[in-house]
Design a protein around this motif. Structure first.
Motif, PDB file in Angstrom:
ATOM      1  N   MET A 241       0.832  -1.206   0.000  1.00 31.98           N
ATOM      2  CA  MET A 241       0.000   0.000   0.000  1.00 31.98           C
ATOM      3  C   MET A 241       0.864   1.253   0.000  1.00 31.98           C
ATOM      4  N   TYR A 242       1.885   1.265   0.861  1.00 27.42           N
ATOM      5  CA  TYR A 242       2.782   2.420   0.905  1.00 27.42           C
ATOM      6  C   TYR A 242       3.616   2.526  -0.371  1.00 27.42           C
ATOM      7  N   ALA A 243       3.943   1.392  -0.989  1.00 24.71           N
ATOM      8  CA  ALA A 243       4.663   1.426  -2.256  1.00 24.71           C
ATOM      9  C   ALA A 243       3.810   2.080  -3.335  1.00 24.71           C
ATOM     10  N   SER A 244       2.505   1.819  -3.324  1.00 30.91           N
ATOM     11  CA  SER A 244       1.602   2.450  -4.280  1.00 30.91           C
ATOM     12  C   SER A 244       1.553   3.957  -4.065  1.00 30.91           C
ATOM     13  N   ILE A 245       1.490   4.370  -2.806  1.00 31.12           N
ATOM     14  CA  ILE A 245       1.485   5.807  -2.500  1.00 31.12           C
ATOM     15  C   ILE A 245       2.803   6.445  -2.902  1.00 31.12           C
ATOM     16  N   LEU A 246       3.908   5.744  -2.639  1.00 25.16           N
ATOM     17  CA  LEU A 246       5.226   6.256  -3.015  1.00 25.16           C
ATOM     18  C   LEU A 246       5.331   6.426  -4.530  1.00 25.16           C
ATOM     19  N   SER A 247       4.734   5.502  -5.281  1.00 31.71           N
ATOM     20  CA  SER A 247       4.785   5.626  -6.740  1.00 31.71           C
ATOM     21  C   SER A 247       4.064   6.880  -7.212  1.00 31.71           C
ATOM     22  N   ILE A 248       2.965   7.235  -6.555  1.00 30.76           N
ATOM     23  CA  ILE A 248       2.234   8.456  -6.916  1.00 30.76           C
ATOM     24  C   ILE A 248       3.117   9.676  -6.693  1.00 30.76           C
ATOM     25  N   ILE A 249       3.792   9.720  -5.558  1.00 33.36           N
ATOM     26  CA  ILE A 249       4.664  10.855  -5.253  1.00 33.36           C
ATOM     27  C   ILE A 249       5.794  10.963  -6.274  1.00 33.36           C
ATOM     28  N   LEU A 250       6.397   9.813  -6.622  1.00 29.45           N
ATOM     29  CA  LEU A 250       7.517   9.833  -7.563  1.00 29.45           C
ATOM     30  C   LEU A 250       7.068  10.266  -8.955  1.00 29.45           C
ATOM     31  N   VAL A 251       5.967   9.719  -9.442  1.00 30.09           N
ATOM     32  CA  VAL A 251       5.489  10.073 -10.781  1.00 30.09           C
ATOM     33  C   VAL A 251       5.112  11.547 -10.847  1.00 30.09           C
TER      34      VAL A 251
END
Length: 274
Positions: A241-251
């Motif tokens: 779940m946190y990896a998904s959120i992190l991907s949003i921040i990075l993109v």
């Protein structure tokens, strides 16, 4: 001996400021940003290892989950669902929002009619408004596009409006002195002078549009990256779940940075947004 012993520290102290001055401002800024990011990641890792909560994974666990989702194509499939409505919504808002902001900046009547509407939209709580979209557009593609438009429009319109209204009076007076027509003043003086703020509005509008797309996926349509967050939360796989959120921040960060680089290439330094 005593004099020699006292001279060495002074020489070392003199070399240190010189070494600091040798670093360019750009390199110093990059070092500070890198140190800030590393500090946040270190605190994240510490908080996950204590742990501060059973639902708060460490950064290393999140990074491992991120790598696995990247390799197996999970992110690719999710962002294929998210990017479509985002691009359509931002394209519609970019064209219509800039046009509306320019019109409001040039016409007092349009400003009187439109400015209060967009100020209210900017201040409205998006999380409370987005679910209402389902009553108009259902839960399909159009609903996600409308959510993107709803969040990105106010910032693009208001930035374009402020850019037009903040055109230096000296430039307008100069164009009048050279007997420029109204359209010549708009195309050759006002719009170039406002281009920095207009482009900054587009960057901020893209960021807001990304927020709208994710909110729509969380609250309206269970697809894309928002669906990943909801699914992994329900499965108690908090590292994913946190990896998904992190991907949003990075993109979002990479996209905004690329737009900022494009702005720096397109505009003269004095017209760039701060």
């Amino acid at each position: 001996m005593t004099g020699s012993g006292l001279a060495a520290p002074a020489s070392g102290a003199a070399r240190a400021p010189g070494a600091l001055r040798a670093i360019s401002p750009a390199a110093r800024s990059s070092l500070l940003r890198a140190a800030s990011i590393l500090g946040i990641l270190a605190l994240w890792e510490l908080g996950g290892r204590i742990p501060v909560s059973l639902t708060f994974p460490s950064f290393s666990a999140t990074a491992a989950a991120f790598g696995g989702m990247l390799v197996d194509g999970t992110f690719l499939g999710a962002y294929a669902e998210t990017v479509g409505p985002l691009l359509v919504g931002v394209a519609l808002t970019g064209l219509g929002g800039v046009a509306a902001g320019v019109l409001m900046g040039l016409s007092p009547r349009a400003e009187w009619l439109g400015l209060p509407v967009f100020v209210i939209l900017q201040a409205a709580p998006a999380a409370a408004i987005v679910p209402l979209i389902t009553f108009i557009y259902g839960i399909g593609f159009a609903a996600k596009v409308f959510a993107v438009v709803l969040l990105s429009t106010p910032v693009i319109v208001l930035n374009s409006y402020r850019g037009i209204r903040n055109t230096p009076v000296s430039l307008i007076e100069m164009s009048e002195a050279f007997l420029a027509s109204r359209w010549q003043r708009i195309w050759k003086v006002i719009l170039p002078a406002a281009s920095g703020l207009i482009f900054a509005g587009l960057r901020l509008g893209l960021a807001q549009g990304f927020t709208g797309a994710i909110l729509a996926e969380l609250l309206i349509t269970p697809t894309g990256v928002g669906d990943l967050i909801t699914f992994y939360r329900s499965q108690a796989e908090y590292d994913h779940m946190y990896a998904s959120i992190l991907s949003i921040i990075l993109v979002a960060s990479v996209t905004i940075t690329l737009l900022q680089r494009l702005e720096q290439v397109m505009f003269r330094p004095e017209l760039r947004s701060p």
